[in-house]
Scaffold this motif. Structure first.
Motif, PDB file in Angstrom:
ATOM      1  N   ILE A 257       0.823  -1.210   0.000  1.00  0.00           N
ATOM      2  CA  ILE A 257       0.000   0.000   0.000  1.00  0.00           C
ATOM      3  C   ILE A 257       0.861   1.265   0.000  1.00  0.00           C
ATOM      4  CG2 ILE A 257      -1.891  -1.179   1.180  1.00  0.00           C
ATOM      5  CD1 ILE A 257      -1.030   0.210   3.756  1.00  0.00           C
ATOM      6  N   SER A 258       2.190   1.141   0.100  1.00  0.00           N
ATOM      7  CA  SER A 258       3.078   2.307   0.116  1.00  0.00           C
ATOM      8  C   SER A 258       3.350   2.788  -1.310  1.00  0.00           C
ATOM      9  CB  SER A 258       4.401   1.967   0.806  1.00  0.00           C
ATOM     10  OG  SER A 258       4.176   1.587   2.150  1.00  0.00           O
ATOM     11  N   ARG A 259       3.685   4.067  -1.428  1.00  0.00           N
ATOM     12  CA  ARG A 259       4.045   4.640  -2.722  1.00  0.00           C
ATOM     13  C   ARG A 259       5.441   4.180  -3.117  1.00  0.00           C
ATOM     14  NH1 ARG A 259      -0.666   5.751  -4.941  1.00  0.00           N
ATOM     15  NH2 ARG A 259      -2.015   6.870  -3.467  1.00  0.00           N
ATOM     16  N   ARG A 260       5.758   4.316  -4.392  1.00  0.00           N
ATOM     17  CA  ARG A 260       7.065   3.880  -4.882  1.00  0.00           C
ATOM     18  C   ARG A 260       8.175   4.676  -4.192  1.00  0.00           C
ATOM     19  NH1 ARG A 260       8.132   3.606 -11.256  1.00  0.00           N
ATOM     20  NH2 ARG A 260       6.492   2.038 -10.973  1.00  0.00           N
ATOM     21  N   GLY A 261       9.142   3.932  -3.653  1.00  0.00           N
ATOM     22  CA  GLY A 261      10.269   4.548  -2.959  1.00  0.00           C
ATOM     23  C   GLY A 261       9.974   4.951  -1.537  1.00  0.00           C
ATOM     24  N   GLU A 262       8.769   4.754  -1.047  1.00  0.00           N
ATOM     25  CA  GLU A 262       8.425   5.156   0.314  1.00  0.00           C
ATOM     26  C   GLU A 262       8.967   4.135   1.311  1.00  0.00           C
ATOM     27  OE1 GLU A 262       4.424   6.200   2.987  1.00  0.00           O
ATOM     28  OE2 GLU A 262       4.269   5.731   0.856  1.00  0.00           O
ATOM     29  N   VAL A 263       9.514   4.638   2.436  1.00  0.00           N
ATOM     30  CA  VAL A 263      10.054   3.793   3.497  1.00  0.00           C
ATOM     31  C   VAL A 263       9.411   4.246   4.807  1.00  0.00           C
ATOM     32  CG1 VAL A 263      12.143   3.057   4.722  1.00  0.00           C
ATOM     33  CG2 VAL A 263      12.230   3.489   2.252  1.00  0.00           C
ATOM     34  N   PRO A 264       8.886   3.307   5.615  1.00  0.00           N
ATOM     35  CA  PRO A 264       8.941   1.848   5.457  1.00  0.00           C
ATOM     36  C   PRO A 264       7.923   1.343   4.436  1.00  0.00           C
ATOM     37  CG  PRO A 264       7.731   2.402   7.434  1.00  0.00           C
ATOM     38  CD  PRO A 264       8.244   3.704   6.872  1.00  0.00           C
ATOM     39  N   LEU A 265       8.198   0.141   3.968  1.00  0.00           N
ATOM     40  CA  LEU A 265       7.298  -0.505   3.002  1.00  0.00           C
ATOM     41  C   LEU A 265       6.138  -1.109   3.780  1.00  0.00           C
ATOM     42  CD1 LEU A 265       6.835  -1.342   0.041  1.00  0.00           C
ATOM     43  CD2 LEU A 265       8.080  -3.450   0.551  1.00  0.00           C
ATOM     44  N   ARG A 266       4.944  -0.574   3.570  1.00  0.00           N
ATOM     45  CA  ARG A 266       3.760  -1.033   4.305  1.00  0.00           C
ATOM     46  C   ARG A 266       2.883  -1.884   3.397  1.00  0.00           C
ATOM     47  NH1 ARG A 266       0.553   3.181   5.383  1.00  0.00           N
ATOM     48  NH2 ARG A 266      -0.280   2.378   7.355  1.00  0.00           N
ATOM     49  N   PHE A 267       2.178  -2.827   3.995  1.00  0.00           N
ATOM     50  CA  PHE A 267       1.326  -3.744   3.226  1.00  0.00           C
ATOM     51  C   PHE A 267       0.152  -4.165   4.111  1.00  0.00           C
ATOM     52  CE2 PHE A 267       4.491  -6.145   5.513  1.00  0.00           C
ATOM     53  CZ  PHE A 267       3.830  -7.257   6.003  1.00  0.00           C
ATOM     54  N   VAL A 268      -0.950  -4.541   3.466  1.00  0.00           N
ATOM     55  CA  VAL A 268      -2.136  -5.047   4.146  1.00  0.00           C
ATOM     56  C   VAL A 268      -2.200  -6.552   3.921  1.00  0.00           C
ATOM     57  CG1 VAL A 268      -3.603  -4.518   2.160  1.00  0.00           C
ATOM     58  CG2 VAL A 268      -4.651  -4.858   4.398  1.00  0.00           C
ATOM     59  N   HIS A 269      -2.522  -7.284   4.974  1.00  0.00           N
ATOM     60  CA  HIS A 269      -2.481  -8.749   4.884  1.00  0.00           C
ATOM     61  C   HIS A 269      -3.375  -9.340   5.962  1.00  0.00           C
ATOM     62  CE1 HIS A 269       0.426  -9.306   8.398  1.00  0.00           C
ATOM     63  NE2 HIS A 269       0.299  -8.006   8.261  1.00  0.00           N
ATOM     64  N   ALA A 270      -3.652 -10.646   5.822  1.00  0.00           N
ATOM     65  CA  ALA A 270      -4.414 -11.397   6.823  1.00  0.00           C
ATOM     66  C   ALA A 270      -3.409 -12.061   7.750  1.00  0.00           C
ATOM     67  CB  ALA A 270      -5.325 -12.420   6.160  1.00  0.00           C
TER      68      ALA A 270
ATOM     69  N   TYR B 121      -6.176 -11.177  12.338  1.00  0.00           N
ATOM     70  CA  TYR B 121      -7.195 -10.595  11.469  1.00  0.00           C
ATOM     71  C   TYR B 121      -6.472  -9.786  10.398  1.00  0.00           C
ATOM     72  CZ  TYR B 121      -6.320  -6.917  14.945  1.00  0.00           C
ATOM     73  OH  TYR B 121      -5.717  -6.027  15.806  1.00  0.00           O
ATOM     74  N   VAL B 122      -7.256  -9.212   9.452  1.00  0.00           N
ATOM     75  CA  VAL B 122      -6.675  -8.405   8.377  1.00  0.00           C
ATOM     76  C   VAL B 122      -6.220  -7.074   8.967  1.00  0.00           C
ATOM     77  CG1 VAL B 122      -7.110  -7.298   6.161  1.00  0.00           C
ATOM     78  CG2 VAL B 122      -8.141  -9.518   6.656  1.00  0.00           C
ATOM     79  N   LYS B 123      -4.954  -6.731   8.743  1.00  0.00           N
ATOM     80  CA  LYS B 123      -4.381  -5.517   9.316  1.00  0.00           C
ATOM     81  C   LYS B 123      -3.274  -5.001   8.405  1.00  0.00           C
ATOM     82  CE  LYS B 123      -0.826  -7.763  12.084  1.00  0.00           C
ATOM     83  NZ  LYS B 123      -0.192  -7.835  13.410  1.00  0.00           N
ATOM     84  N   VAL B 124      -2.663  -3.861   8.794  1.00  0.00           N
ATOM     85  CA  VAL B 124      -1.564  -3.232   8.056  1.00  0.00           C
ATOM     86  C   VAL B 124      -0.289  -3.396   8.866  1.00  0.00           C
ATOM     87  CG1 VAL B 124      -0.655  -1.079   7.129  1.00  0.00           C
ATOM     88  CG2 VAL B 124      -3.089  -1.590   6.924  1.00  0.00           C
ATOM     89  N   SER B 125       0.779  -3.837   8.197  1.00  0.00           N
ATOM     90  CA  SER B 125       2.088  -3.992   8.832  1.00  0.00           C
ATOM     91  C   SER B 125       3.147  -3.364   7.939  1.00  0.00           C
ATOM     92  CB  SER B 125       2.400  -5.471   9.083  1.00  0.00           C
ATOM     93  OG  SER B 125       1.412  -6.069   9.896  1.00  0.00           O
ATOM     94  N   GLN B 126       4.404  -3.359   8.408  1.00  0.00           N
ATOM     95  CA  GLN B 126       5.520  -2.807   7.645  1.00  0.00           C
ATOM     96  C   GLN B 126       6.673  -3.801   7.642  1.00  0.00           C
ATOM     97  OE1 GLN B 126       6.313   0.785   9.865  1.00  0.00           O
ATOM     98  NE2 GLN B 126       8.013  -0.174  10.963  1.00  0.00           N
ATOM     99  N   VAL B 127       7.528  -3.653   6.622  1.00  0.00           N
ATOM    100  CA  VAL B 127       8.643  -4.579   6.466  1.00  0.00           C
ATOM    101  C   VAL B 127       9.815  -4.162   7.334  1.00  0.00           C
ATOM    102  CG1 VAL B 127      10.278  -5.568   4.812  1.00  0.00           C
ATOM    103  CG2 VAL B 127       7.915  -5.172   4.134  1.00  0.00           C
ATOM    104  N   GLU B 128      10.219  -2.893   7.257  1.00  0.00           N
ATOM    105  CA  GLU B 128      11.373  -2.420   8.004  1.00  0.00           C
ATOM    106  C   GLU B 128      11.094  -2.428   9.511  1.00  0.00           C
ATOM    107  OE1 GLU B 128      11.937  -1.302   3.906  1.00  0.00           O
ATOM    108  OE2 GLU B 128      10.255  -1.032   5.292  1.00  0.00           O
ATOM    109  N   ASP B 129      12.170  -2.685  10.282  1.00  0.00           N
ATOM    110  CA  ASP B 129      12.121  -2.686  11.751  1.00  0.00           C
ATOM    111  C   ASP B 129      11.091  -3.681  12.279  1.00  0.00           C
ATOM    112  OD1 ASP B 129      14.043  -0.671  11.707  1.00  0.00           O
ATOM    113  OD2 ASP B 129      12.502   0.910  11.707  1.00  0.00           O
ATOM    114  N   SER B 130      10.971  -4.832  11.612  1.00  0.00           N
ATOM    115  CA  SER B 130      10.065  -5.886  12.059  1.00  0.00           C
ATOM    116  C   SER B 130      10.627  -7.231  11.637  1.00  0.00           C
ATOM    117  CB  SER B 130       8.649  -5.685  11.490  1.00  0.00           C
ATOM    118  OG  SER B 130       8.662  -5.877  10.086  1.00  0.00           O
ATOM    119  N   ASP B 131       9.982  -8.303  12.090  1.00  0.00           N
ATOM    120  CA  ASP B 131      10.433  -9.643  11.718  1.00  0.00           C
ATOM    121  C   ASP B 131      10.205  -9.923  10.244  1.00  0.00           C
ATOM    122  OD1 ASP B 131      11.490 -12.262  12.565  1.00  0.00           O
ATOM    123  OD2 ASP B 131       9.471 -13.008  12.101  1.00  0.00           O
TER     124      ASP B 131
END
Length: 301
Positions: free
Chosen positions: A149-162, A170-180
């Motif tokens: 769901i993040s724009r191109r080049g935006e940090v952190p990279l965020r995504f919606v997932h189950a 449940y379905v929520k939004v998480s980020q790639v950077e600074d996480s597992d």
């Protein structure tokens, strides 16, 4: 004079009938009008998006995919789930979201790594699919996925997932950077775009040479005669009976009695055989009784 009064009365009646209609058609004042933007909007149900007809794949826009995916937030995680009414798993959520816009993706995380085209992590944009490994520290195969769901080049990279975590399943939004998820990151796949195919194309099957038709052998027609009908002999309506006279019955009973020995003869024969085998008993004579001694003889002794 009479015609003048009649014309005057008709004019008055016409005015009475026409003037009220003209007053109803008069335009309303500008102050009474309410702008359309200020009118209260009707409440939109959370399932209103389910009733919308899906748009074809080429016309699907990344922002529409992201908005539709974010609308499913809060739907519980259910293994193999593919519907907001029952729940989602990670690949079921992605399949349902893209299917709403006419883009087919497989319901399997192991197959999502092969859909569309690979994209660098820095070039990820909304609507792309991000794939991760499983939760195990030694896992190297796809085990989870989400929608960027993040724009191109935006940090952190965020995504919606189950998510299937214990605290937030449940379905929520998480980020790639600074996480597992940064440790588990595998690849970004792009399935939206002109001329792109979401599902993996199957390999072309090798062409098989056409089979030559074999001419059918002629089969001679053998005439078969119909079997003749076999008629069963007619049964007599009344069977013949044999009559016996009284004299005939008496003679037959006498013959039967003569052929069988009587019970008296059998008993006599058995007694004679027993008497021959048993020897006759001898008579034993008893000794003579001694005379009684007198009283005198007893005294002398």
């Amino acid at each position: 004079m009479r015609f003048v009064w009649m014309a005057f009365a008709g004019l008055i009646a016409l005015m009475v009938l026409v003037l009220p209609r003209l007053s109803h058609r008069a335009p309303k004042p500008e102050a009474a009008r309410v702008p359309q933007s200020t009118q209260p909007s009707k409440p939109v149900s959370s399932f209103a998006s389910l009733r919308e007809a899906p748009r074809p794949g080429p016309a699907a826009r990344a922002d529409s995919v992201v908005a539709f995916g974010l609308a499913q937030r809060g739907t519980p995680y259910v293994y193999a789930g593919t519907s907001p009414l029952t729940g989602f798993d990670c690949s079921g959520f992605i399949m349902y979201t893209f299917a709403h816009f006419g883009v087919a993706v497989p319901h399997s995380t192991a197959l999502l790594i092969d859909v569309g085209q690979p994209v660098a992590r820095a070039e990820a944009q909304p609507g792309d699919i991000v794939v991760f490994t499983g939760t195990a520290s030694t896992s190297t195969t796809p085990g989870h996925a989400g929608i960027v769901i993040s724009r191109r080049g935006e940090v952190p990279l965020r995504f919606v997932h189950a998510s299937s975590s214990r605290r937030e399943h449940y379905v929520k939004v998480s980020q790639v950077e600074d996480s597992d998820y940064e440790r588990r990151f595998l690849q970004v796949r792009r399935v939206l775009g002109a001329g792109e195919v979401a599902t993996k194309r199957p390999k072309d099957a090798p062409a098989t040479p056409p089979k030559t038709p074999v001419a059918a052998l002629p089969v001679p027609a053998v005439p078969v005669a119909a079997p003749a009908a076999v008629l069963a002999p007619a049964l007599p309506q009344k069977l013949p009976t044999k009559t016996y006279t009284k004299a005939h019955l008496t003679t037959a009973s006498q013959r039967l009695a003569a052929s069988r020995p009587s019970a008296h003869k059998k008993t006599t024969t058995a007694a004679k055989a027993t008497a021959k085998k048993t020897p006759a008993k001898k008579k034993v004579s008893k000794p003579a009784a001694k005379p009684k001694a007198t009283a005198r003889k007893r005294l002398v002794r």
